[in-house]
Design a protein around this motif. Sequence first.
Motif, PDB file in Angstrom:
ATOM      1  N   VAL A  85       0.921  -1.098   0.060  1.00  0.00           N
ATOM      2  CA  VAL A  85       0.007   0.033   0.045  1.00  0.00           C
ATOM      3  C   VAL A  85       0.793   1.066   0.012  1.00  0.00           C
ATOM      4  CG1 VAL A  85      -1.843   1.219   1.233  1.00  0.00           C
ATOM      5  CG2 VAL A  85      -1.826  -1.310   1.282  1.00  0.00           C
ATOM      6  N   LEU A  86       0.696   2.165  -0.905  1.00  0.00           N
ATOM      7  CA  LEU A  86       1.351   3.585  -1.169  1.00  0.00           C
ATOM      8  C   LEU A  86       0.591   4.450  -0.726  1.00  0.00           C
ATOM      9  CD1 LEU A  86       2.725   2.327  -4.581  1.00  0.00           C
ATOM     10  CD2 LEU A  86       4.256   2.450  -2.648  1.00  0.00           C
ATOM     11  N   HIS A  87       1.281   5.649  -0.301  1.00  0.00           N
ATOM     12  CA  HIS A  87       0.632   6.879  -0.008  1.00  0.00           C
ATOM     13  C   HIS A  87       1.292   8.121  -0.679  1.00  0.00           C
ATOM     14  CE1 HIS A  87       0.668  10.403   3.060  1.00  0.00           C
ATOM     15  NE2 HIS A  87      -0.573  10.515   2.523  1.00  0.00           N
ATOM     16  N   GLU A  95       5.272   7.128  -0.846  1.00  0.00           N
ATOM     17  CA  GLU A  95       6.095   6.311   0.462  1.00  0.00           C
ATOM     18  C   GLU A  95       5.264   5.120   0.352  1.00  0.00           C
ATOM     19  OE1 GLU A  95       5.835   8.532   4.034  1.00  0.00           O
ATOM     20  OE2 GLU A  95       3.433   8.482   3.940  1.00  0.00           O
ATOM     21  N   ILE A  96       5.837   4.151   0.976  1.00  0.00           N
ATOM     22  CA  ILE A  96       5.209   2.768   1.378  1.00  0.00           C
ATOM     23  C   ILE A  96       4.503   2.868   2.745  1.00  0.00           C
ATOM     24  CG2 ILE A  96       5.337   0.295   1.889  1.00  0.00           C
ATOM     25  CD1 ILE A  96       7.630   0.457  -0.120  1.00  0.00           C
ATOM     26  N   SER A 346       9.194  10.037   0.053  1.00  0.00           N
ATOM     27  CA  SER A 346      10.024   9.052  -0.693  1.00  0.00           C
ATOM     28  C   SER A 346       9.811   7.681  -0.250  1.00  0.00           C
ATOM     29  CB  SER A 346      11.081   9.365  -0.718  1.00  0.00           C
ATOM     30  OG  SER A 346      11.869   9.403   0.653  1.00  0.00           O
ATOM     31  N   ILE A 347      10.187   6.661  -1.250  1.00  0.00           N
ATOM     32  CA  ILE A 347      10.219   5.277  -0.873  1.00  0.00           C
ATOM     33  C   ILE A 347      11.461   4.737  -0.213  1.00  0.00           C
ATOM     34  CG2 ILE A 347      10.135   3.135  -1.925  1.00  0.00           C
ATOM     35  CD1 ILE A 347       8.428   4.001  -3.825  1.00  0.00           C
ATOM     36  N   ARG A 348      11.391   4.493   0.994  1.00  0.00           N
ATOM     37  CA  ARG A 348      12.408   4.066   1.738  1.00  0.00           C
ATOM     38  C   ARG A 348      13.189   2.780   1.307  1.00  0.00           C
ATOM     39  NH1 ARG A 348      12.105   2.559   8.298  1.00  0.00           N
ATOM     40  NH2 ARG A 348      14.257   1.738   8.609  1.00  0.00           N
ATOM     41  N   ARG A 349      14.677   2.858   1.551  1.00  0.00           N
ATOM     42  CA  ARG A 349      15.257   1.753   0.913  1.00  0.00           C
ATOM     43  C   ARG A 349      16.320   1.348   1.881  1.00  0.00           C
ATOM     44  NH1 ARG A 349      14.333   4.882  -3.544  1.00  0.00           N
ATOM     45  NH2 ARG A 349      16.268   6.253  -3.175  1.00  0.00           N
TER      46      ARG A 349
END
Length: 535
Positions: A85-87, A95-96, A346-349
Amino acid sequence: MEYLLKMKIMKRYLYPMIFSFCLSAGLKAQQQKVWGDWTVWGEQAGGMYMNPVIPSDYSDIDCIRVGDDYYAISSTFQFSPGMTVLHSKDLVNWEICGNAVEDLTQIGNALNWNVMDRYARGIWAGTLRYHNGRFYLFFGTPDEGYFMTTAVRPEGPWEPLTPLLSEAGWDDCTAIWDEKGNGYFVGTHFADGYKTYLFKMAEDGKSIDRKSAVLINEGSGREASKLIKVDGWYYLVFSEHKPGIGRYVLAKRSRKVTGPYKEEKQLALPSVEAMEPNQGGIVLGRDNNWYFLTHHGTGDWSGRIVSLLPVTWVDGWPLLGKVLDSKIGTMKWSSDMPFNADEKLSIRRSDDFDGSSLASQWQWNYQPRKEFFSLSERPGWLRLKAYRPLKPNDLLKAGNTLTQRTFRKSENDVVIRMDISHMENGQKAGLCHFSSQHSAIGVVKEGGNRYLEYRENGKMTKGAQIHSRYIWFRSQWGLDGKSYYAYSIDGDNFTSFGTPYQMVWGNYRGDRIGIYCFNDNGENGFVDVDYFHYR
């Protein structure tokens, strides 16, 4: 004086013309972009964004807006936890915020670590809806049928799965409630000529009436259905595939949710050069404009990445991307930002493993054996305990591999630090890339000694003996998706090892990067991972 006068004339008239020409040429080049050759993406200076907005494998997108927030879902196949699920606040920066299906064995035991029989299957496309203060998630698996779950918050907790239709051969579902609160469910029977049916659904979304099925669409690989209502019209948006032409988006419409859906319009060209953007969600933006968040459906090593296309309503039809004179949409690589949000998500990695639970970007390859990993036994470290794979020395049959999606960017640099002092004979651990094929750099313990090992599918290359307690592994790649592995015993000086590995597409997935740990001899040994840094 004459020279100065000429310079003034050039600055006033010629330079702006040159700048305008260069800008125009640049935008034209962006519209004709070669697939995968993007040095910039997402939000740009000057209130613009460039596609893709997520250059990573977030496949089978659906998107909704709730108030000032946008939420999207992405299929996860055999990875656990399932259905990401993304926001977003602006449709460009994401972001996730979680994963909706914590335990894949609710679907079936074939998704568990002791069976591992759902590569290319598992959780396929779904639909996300918001109704009466709750989020509803519906999805299908090609073997087990349709399921649903619901939550008050998109982060969860999500309720245990409820089976809706326990039949194989169905995919790509959607749902809607009419103005009276009556629920309807749409699903495609791909095993029977891609016939799409409309079912009556309970208001709580937890059951459908199998006998109420009404055929509303069929043919030419028609799937990826999304049912939306705009200005009194119900639109069934879907994709179609024709050999030699490609996959593209169409819509049918009706004044009644139950149909008949007689009117039909092609909304966009296949855009084969852009890998056929085709499946996604149409949503009204905060700027009162419409947008189509979509994946690009033809796979390569980076998987099905995500782009945002503006939607233009022409004669009551939502045309996707750049609208041509022939009244049809096509791929558009750049556009104005839908909204200027103060917070840039941002998408955390990267992960230092300091939390009490795994961060939401992580997913196990199949449902994990939970007692064989820990974040608490050595705080600040991830402990991976080894056990036998289902097939000896086969990474794709080893049930303790922690993964996340790779990105297609100009520069990617992943480094992990691993404590290997508690390894036992027969144990292997390290850093890997995989989809249907795989490669890895790691350590193997044999005869009481530890050695470097590079593996590419079934071929193993043994390296130097490792005497240190700690070892660092690194993978670097660029837009070509070719990984270069290296190792270090001090964290500063790295030595290349193994051959360059070309990442691949397989099992409907792009490449994944992961940390693995298994032992062909039994349940012996463990490694501790200090961090995973993705620069």
